[in-house]
Structure formats: C-alpha cells, structure tokens
Design an enzyme around this catalytic site. Structure first.
Site, PDB file in Angstrom:
ATOM      1  NE  ARG A 105      -4.875  -2.288   3.989  1.00  8.23           N
ATOM      2  CZ  ARG A 105      -5.953  -2.146   3.234  1.00  8.23           C
ATOM      3  NH1 ARG A 105      -7.051  -1.606   3.740  1.00  8.23           N
ATOM      4  NH2 ARG A 105      -5.947  -2.523   1.971  1.00  8.23           N
TER       5      ARG A 105
ATOM      6  CG  ASP B  55      -2.008  -1.018   1.172  1.00  4.90           C
ATOM      7  OD1 ASP B  55      -2.342  -1.465   0.051  1.00  4.90           O
ATOM      8  OD2 ASP B  55      -2.542  -1.388   2.238  1.00  4.90           O
TER       9      ASP B  55
ATOM     10  CG  ASP C 129      -4.553   2.313   6.454  1.00  2.00           C
ATOM     11  OD1 ASP C 129      -5.189   3.386   6.365  1.00  2.00           O
ATOM     12  OD2 ASP C 129      -4.237   1.641   5.461  1.00  2.00           O
TER      13      ASP C 129
ATOM     14  CE1 TYR D  41       4.081  -6.379   4.410  1.00  3.36           C
ATOM     15  CE2 TYR D  41       3.589  -8.608   5.184  1.00  3.36           C
ATOM     16  CZ  TYR D  41       3.605  -7.658   4.173  1.00  3.36           C
ATOM     17  OH  TYR D  41       3.133  -7.980   2.917  1.00  3.36           O
TER      18      TYR D  41
END
Length: 292
Positions: free
Chosen positions: A173, A39, A81, A67
């Site tokens: 997310r 993203d 988010d 991540y």
C-alpha cells in the site's frame, strides 16, 4: 498430535490471527503460527504452521512474496488503502504510458517510509495505536527490494492492476501511495491478493471452508503439508543410525567430505529430523523438528 503446514487462502475481513485462531480450534492444537501478516482487506496465500512445524516460521517469514495489487490513482487516504479515511482527492491526468514509465523508479532496492497504520513499534508503541489517537510520529525510511513490478492491466480510467514480487518488510500500500505521489496525482491501494509466500502459491492454498469440511469428516490432517516441504529447495541428507543418534542428542557431526551448505536431514527411516548446515567439515543443526 497434528504437525505440518496448511496453506490458507485468507478471506477478506479476517486478520491473520483470526485465521490462526480458527485453525487452532479445528485441529485442537495450541501451537499455531503464520508466516507473513496479511492486512484484513487482503486475501490470498497465508502459510499456517501447526505443532512442531511452528519451529519453521522464522525461516518462512524471511522469504520474498508476490502480490496482485489494485492501484487507485487520484485518491489519498490516511491508511494508504481504501479502508481508510480519504484525506485528499486530485484530478488524474496521467495515462497508462506515464504509469509504465514511473514504475522504473520503484524496481530494485528502494526505501519506504512505513505507514502510520502499521504494527511497527516506536518507543514501545505500535504505530497504528498512535495513528488511531490522531498522532503522527517521524518514521525512518527502511530499505526494501522490489524484485519485479509489472503493470498487468488498466481496470478503469484511473485504476491499474499491478504484479509485485518483493522482499520481506515491503508495504504494497505504501508502494501504491508512493507511485501516486510520483505521478503527481496521489494514489492508494484498492485491493490486494497475495499469490505467493514462503515458496507456496495459490495452487497450494485451501479455503477455511474446505478445512472445516475436511475436519467434519475427520480428514483435516490430510490437508497438511509436511514441514520439510518448506525446505524442498535444499538437498537432502540421510543419516546412518549411529549419526542419527548423535544428532538427536544435540551433537555436531564430523563429516569432512560433505560439501558446505544447508541440508534437509533425515533418519534412516526417512523421518525428517532437522535443517542442518555443513561448514568446515562439520554438520551443525540449525533447527530440529523431531519430538523430544
């Protein structure tokens, strides 16, 4: 023509396709693709495949990823988010111990409902296109696997940093949103940095600025990794000239003594030819990488 893999440390506010467009311009090569969309708000490892190396994208995108994510409790947004619109704020009465305890529910095989703000298509329409029109449609929960989920540190009264190692198709997310829901206070993702994808890490990554600077010196191709670097976990197999000729002509090779499995296959001059699979005494080409 350039051929190889470029591991980009994607900057914030760039789409993955923005990065590909930039790389396309730097290398003057139309064949550019990436493995694993990030993203715009996310940063970190984005493997970019150039030239004939684009034939490996389909394998790279299947791999697990890692991540570092910021979990922000007490805030619920429409995008899950902090780039989205805040739809609800709740008091946070839980602490580190409660967060640690709830993480157990999200390790291993779990189901996620994809967020509305995603590129998944339902009835031919991307969810984010419907979401932007204020529409919400029913989404089926999808299986994903959270291989590792670690609480690294608390970064504020209601903020935590997580390390997530997960399967393809995992929305981090959504993971943050679901953890917040499980804690009763809601939550969203405050930041995301990918530290590993397709077997490559931040140690392999370069910035777009470094790529542009190398291009200005005429040295951009020196940053490319060879395509067989992605298949480094497979054993190598060097063919004799006669067998190489058959493989280049699309023939299946008869090799009864070769153990079954996937191989990096090279010509006698060490040129990487193909990813192949040995089964039932035959060597079958999975994907070729030599020019035709």
């Amino acid at each position: 023509m350039p051929n190889g893999i470029l591991i980009i440390d994607k900057p914030a506010d760039w789409t993955s396709m923005d990065v590909c467009a930039k790389v396309r311009g730097i290398f003057h090569e139309k064949r550019v693709g990436h493995a694993g969309t990030l993203d715009p708000m996310a940063t970190g490892v984005l493997p970019v495949f150039i030239g004939r190396a684009t034939r490996a994208v389909e394998f790279a995108s299947e791999s697990e990823k890692e991540y570092i994510a910021e979990l922000k409790l007490g805030v619920i947004t429409n995008t899950q988010d902090t780039t989205g619109e805040v739809v609800e704020e709740r008091p946070v009465t839980v602490g580190r111990d409660q967060v640690l305890a709830v993480l157990d529910r999200f390790r291993g095989d779990i189901f996620q409902i994809p967020p509305m703000y995603s590129a998944i298509k339902i009835d031919g329409k991307k969810l984010y296109e419907l979401a932007r029109k204020g529409k919400e449609v029913e989404r089926k929960a999808r299986p994903v696997c959270i291989h590792e989920l670690e609480l690294l540190e608390s970064t504020g009264p209601a903020d935590y940093r997580l390390r997530v190692r997960c399967s393809k198709g995992t929305y981090v997310r959504t993971l943050c949103h679901d953890i917040g829901q499980a804690l009763g206070c809601g939550g969203c993702m405050g930041a995301l940095r990918r530290t590993m994808a397709a077997g490559f890490t931040l140690d392999d990554a370069v910035t777009l600025e470094k790529v542009q600077a190398a291009a200005d010196r005429g040295e951009a191709e020196s940053l490319l990794l060879p395509v067989d670097a992605y298949f480094a976990g497979r054993p190598d197999l060097i063919l004799k000239p006669e067998a190489e000729k058959k493989l280049r002509n699309g023939m299946t090779l008869v090799m009864p003594a070769l153990p079954e499995g996937e191989y990096r296959v090279y010509g006698s001059d060490q040129t990487f030819l193909a990813l192949c699979r040995a089964e039932r005494g035959k060597l079958i080409t999975v994907k070729s990488f030599f020019p035709v």
